[in-house]
Design a protein around this motif. Sequence first.
Motif, mmCIF file in Angstrom:
data_model
loop_
_atom_site.group_PDB
_atom_site.id
_atom_site.type_symbol
_atom_site.label_atom_id
_atom_site.label_comp_id
_atom_site.label_asym_id
_atom_site.label_seq_id
_atom_site.Cartn_x
_atom_site.Cartn_y
_atom_site.Cartn_z
ATOM 1 N N ALA A 164 39.835 29.488 33.331
ATOM 2 C CA ALA A 164 39.452 30.018 34.637
ATOM 3 C C ALA A 164 40.556 29.810 35.663
ATOM 4 C CB ALA A 164 38.156 29.348 35.107
ATOM 5 N N PHE A 165 41.230 28.635 35.586
ATOM 6 C CA PHE A 165 42.326 28.366 36.523
ATOM 7 C C PHE A 165 43.489 29.314 36.279
ATOM 8 C CE2 PHE A 165 46.264 26.213 37.679
ATOM 9 C CZ PHE A 165 46.004 25.833 38.982
ATOM 10 N N ASN A 166 43.870 29.512 35.020
ATOM 11 C CA ASN A 166 44.975 30.437 34.716
ATOM 12 C C ASN A 166 44.634 31.865 35.131
ATOM 13 O OD1 ASN A 166 46.514 28.347 33.626
ATOM 14 N ND2 ASN A 166 45.779 28.694 31.543
ATOM 15 N N ARG A 167 43.367 32.235 34.920
ATOM 16 C CA ARG A 167 42.952 33.581 35.330
ATOM 17 C C ARG A 167 42.998 33.722 36.852
ATOM 18 N NH1 ARG A 167 39.023 33.696 32.296
ATOM 19 N NH2 ARG A 167 37.382 32.975 33.714
ATOM 20 N N MET A 168 42.594 32.669 37.556
ATOM 21 C CA MET A 168 42.660 32.705 39.019
ATOM 22 C C MET A 168 44.107 32.813 39.496
ATOM 23 S SD MET A 168 41.514 29.755 41.723
ATOM 24 C CE MET A 168 42.863 28.719 41.145
ATOM 25 N N GLN A 169 45.030 32.094 38.830
ATOM 26 C CA GLN A 169 46.435 32.156 39.211
ATOM 27 C C GLN A 169 46.992 33.561 39.017
ATOM 28 O OE1 GLN A 169 48.867 29.243 37.240
ATOM 29 N NE2 GLN A 169 50.783 30.083 38.009
ATOM 30 N N LYS A 170 46.631 34.207 37.918
ATOM 31 C CA LYS A 170 47.096 35.575 37.685
ATOM 32 C C LYS A 170 46.540 36.529 38.736
ATOM 33 C CE LYS A 170 47.683 35.139 32.670
ATOM 34 N NZ LYS A 170 47.221 35.620 31.330
ATOM 35 N N GLU A 171 45.268 36.354 39.096
ATOM 36 C CA GLU A 171 44.671 37.223 40.108
ATOM 37 C C GLU A 171 45.356 37.034 41.461
ATOM 38 O OE1 GLU A 171 42.524 39.606 39.727
ATOM 39 O OE2 GLU A 171 42.334 39.250 37.574
ATOM 40 N N LEU A 172 45.685 35.781 41.798
ATOM 41 C CA LEU A 172 46.382 35.533 43.056
ATOM 42 C C LEU A 172 47.773 36.160 43.047
ATOM 43 C CD1 LEU A 172 45.401 31.814 43.788
ATOM 44 C CD2 LEU A 172 44.652 33.849 45.025
ATOM 45 N N GLN A 173 48.482 36.019 41.921
ATOM 46 C CA GLN A 173 49.801 36.639 41.826
ATOM 47 C C GLN A 173 49.703 38.155 41.982
ATOM 48 O OE1 GLN A 173 51.086 35.252 38.001
ATOM 49 N NE2 GLN A 173 51.950 33.340 38.801
ATOM 50 N N ARG A 174 48.707 38.756 41.342
ATOM 51 C CA ARG A 174 48.529 40.210 41.454
ATOM 52 C C ARG A 174 48.166 40.605 42.890
ATOM 53 N NH1 ARG A 174 44.823 40.549 38.047
ATOM 54 N NH2 ARG A 174 46.175 40.824 36.220
ATOM 55 N N LEU B 190 48.986 38.973 45.675
ATOM 56 C CA LEU B 190 50.145 38.838 46.547
ATOM 57 C C LEU B 190 51.159 39.959 46.308
ATOM 58 C CD1 LEU B 190 50.742 34.984 46.596
ATOM 59 C CD2 LEU B 190 49.713 36.427 48.357
ATOM 60 N N GLN B 191 51.310 40.335 45.053
ATOM 61 C CA GLN B 191 52.208 41.451 44.782
ATOM 62 C C GLN B 191 51.707 42.734 45.448
ATOM 63 O OE1 GLN B 191 52.481 41.652 40.536
ATOM 64 N NE2 GLN B 191 53.763 39.810 40.354
ATOM 65 N N THR B 192 50.396 42.956 45.355
ATOM 66 C CA THR B 192 49.815 44.137 46.000
ATOM 67 C C THR B 192 49.974 44.058 47.511
ATOM 68 O OG1 THR B 192 48.196 44.297 44.206
ATOM 69 C CG2 THR B 192 47.724 45.503 46.232
ATOM 70 N N ARG B 193 49.778 42.863 48.067
ATOM 71 C CA ARG B 193 49.907 42.704 49.516
ATOM 72 C C ARG B 193 51.347 42.921 49.966
ATOM 73 N NH1 ARG B 193 48.739 37.225 52.908
ATOM 74 N NH2 ARG B 193 50.833 36.792 52.132
ATOM 75 N N SER B 194 52.314 42.434 49.162
ATOM 76 C CA SER B 194 53.717 42.640 49.521
ATOM 77 C C SER B 194 54.063 44.120 49.541
ATOM 78 C CB SER B 194 54.619 41.895 48.529
ATOM 79 O OG SER B 194 54.363 40.509 48.565
ATOM 80 N N GLN B 195 53.572 44.859 48.548
ATOM 81 C CA GLN B 195 53.820 46.293 48.529
ATOM 82 C C GLN B 195 53.165 46.983 49.728
ATOM 83 O OE1 GLN B 195 52.355 47.524 44.725
ATOM 84 N NE2 GLN B 195 53.998 46.506 43.561
ATOM 85 N N MET B 196 51.956 46.536 50.062
ATOM 86 C CA MET B 196 51.267 47.125 51.202
ATOM 87 C C MET B 196 51.991 46.801 52.503
ATOM 88 S SD MET B 196 47.390 46.465 52.524
ATOM 89 C CE MET B 196 47.821 44.796 53.035
ATOM 90 N N LEU B 197 52.517 45.560 52.633
ATOM 91 C CA LEU B 197 53.239 45.182 53.844
ATOM 92 C C LEU B 197 54.505 46.007 54.012
ATOM 93 C CD1 LEU B 197 52.884 41.292 53.792
ATOM 94 C CD2 LEU B 197 51.777 42.905 55.337
ATOM 95 N N ALA B 198 55.199 46.218 52.887
ATOM 96 C CA ALA B 198 56.408 47.035 52.969
ATOM 97 C C ALA B 198 56.080 48.454 53.441
ATOM 98 C CB ALA B 198 57.101 47.067 51.613
ATOM 99 N N GLY B 199 54.979 49.014 52.915
ATOM 100 C CA GLY B 199 54.579 50.355 53.344
ATOM 101 C C GLY B 199 54.149 50.386 54.789
ATOM 102 N N GLY C 36 53.894 32.017 52.905
ATOM 103 C CA GLY C 36 53.331 31.514 51.659
ATOM 104 C C GLY C 36 53.791 32.246 50.426
ATOM 105 N N GLN C 37 54.653 33.266 50.579
ATOM 106 C CA GLN C 37 55.135 33.990 49.415
ATOM 107 C C GLN C 37 56.367 33.344 48.796
ATOM 108 O OE1 GLN C 37 55.541 38.175 50.002
ATOM 109 N NE2 GLN C 37 53.653 38.357 51.168
ATOM 110 N N GLY C 38 56.912 32.283 49.451
ATOM 111 C CA GLY C 38 58.037 31.567 48.875
ATOM 112 C C GLY C 38 59.299 32.399 48.781
ATOM 113 N N ASN C 39 59.543 33.298 49.769
ATOM 114 C CA ASN C 39 60.742 34.123 49.717
ATOM 115 C C ASN C 39 61.999 33.331 50.054
ATOM 116 O OD1 ASN C 39 59.241 36.425 49.093
ATOM 117 N ND2 ASN C 39 58.796 36.813 51.250
#
Length: 481
Positions: free
Chosen positions: A257-267, A269-278, A327-330
């Motif tokens: 469940a923890f690994n699945r939660m980590q993958k969902e968070l990564q996905r 944040l990636q979606t949010r980064s793309q949305m922010l760029a747009g 929080g994206q660690g850029n």
Amino acid sequence: MRRLPRTLYGQLLLTLLTSVLLANVIGIALVLTDRERLTRTLRAEYVAQHLADMINLLDETPASNRAKLAGALSSPMVQVVLGHPWLDSRQTDWPEASKLCHLIRTDLNFPYQMQVLSFREDEPDAPEGLLAPFMEPGQHVFAPDKKFWVRALPSGLEEGEEELKIQMATVQVTLRDGEVATFRIGQVVSPEETPWRVTAWLLLVALVVAAVSAWAVRRLTRPLALFSTAASGLAANLDQPPLPETGTQEVINATRAFNRMQKELQRYLQTRSQMLAGVSHDLRLPITRIRLRLEQLQESPSRLAIERDLIEMDQLIGDTLAYLRLGQGNESCVLLNLDALLEGTIEDIEALGAQVNYTSSPVKPLLARPQSLRRCIGNLLENARRYGGDGVIEVRLGERNGRVEVMVRDHGPGIADADLERVFEPYVRLEDSRAKHTGGSGLGLAIARAIAREHDGEILLFNHPQGGLCAELNFPAQRPA
């Protein structure tokens, strides 16, 4: 309760050891008690059978030969006397008397008149010669509280040396021809010794249980420890490797469940980064077009008002995007001279007309994100410039107990105690005005606190006793090993 272990490993180990040792102590105590009770019973049965055999033999022997037989039957622990007067039985108040009498009668050939009694040395009714028939001259006998027990020094033992505990009783039987046979019996009781074998057994059990329990509990709790470490570092590094799915079924399910939660968070944040760029592109493009069209218009109050609104919109968009990117660690941590960073930030705020009084104590270079930290401190200084009035802004840098402290104080009206935490919420402004030069975007303190927490630190606001608002930034001083 404060001394009890707080970790799951320590509590489980303590519970296992305590329960096993307690069970062993109770079990061994019961075994020792039963063994002592069985030993006393066997001794009493042996003495009773031995006396019954002697009584039967004396009764079957002619009266003329009984004296020789009595002498032959006498031993250091049993004295047989014939013809002694029948003793007063008022002293037979010890509980073993009736039990011994019953055991003797079980093996007798005839229901003889019989009594079992005991005398103490200090009792005047005790007949001479019946207290210690097997003692050597010069030895002594004395009795403690219980009448059935006396202590005697064996032959050749000097005063003060180890004593023997002897169990003694007097049995009288009237034979069928009327002659009274008196038996004075004594039995050496095993001395009470420290149960070293039992103690060694308990120690061995404790060591074995401690070793096995430590291994088993560590094996069970190690995945949980890794789970806790990974959960603590998830906010700092979302791209850390997934946890190994090992351990018990419950731990494996939690790890999955923890690994699945980590993958969902990564996905996410990636979606949010793309949305922010747009969003950044789609919002700034029309603003740029409006500015180009304004350049074609003549100077007028309306044009100036539109330009101010565009500047405010651009800053609001920039602050919002900066807050959402946190929080994206850029930005990576580098070795930073915090004193130099503060001086540069202060120069920028002084260029806007603020007066700053800066004091610092030596702080060694530390690991931090320079751009984020510069923005955090710049937001605190900007708030002090905007709301601190015309007073001097005081800035102090120091390090205490492994934590860096940056204090920013203005001399303005301060903030009500009820609003000291509320101002950290996004888009919260305490002023009624919506003008940029007074109210700002409402994201400055929210961004500053988010940056501080990225450095495992915190920002605290409090009103100074002499007036003005104090903003304290503190975070651990992390340095390379």
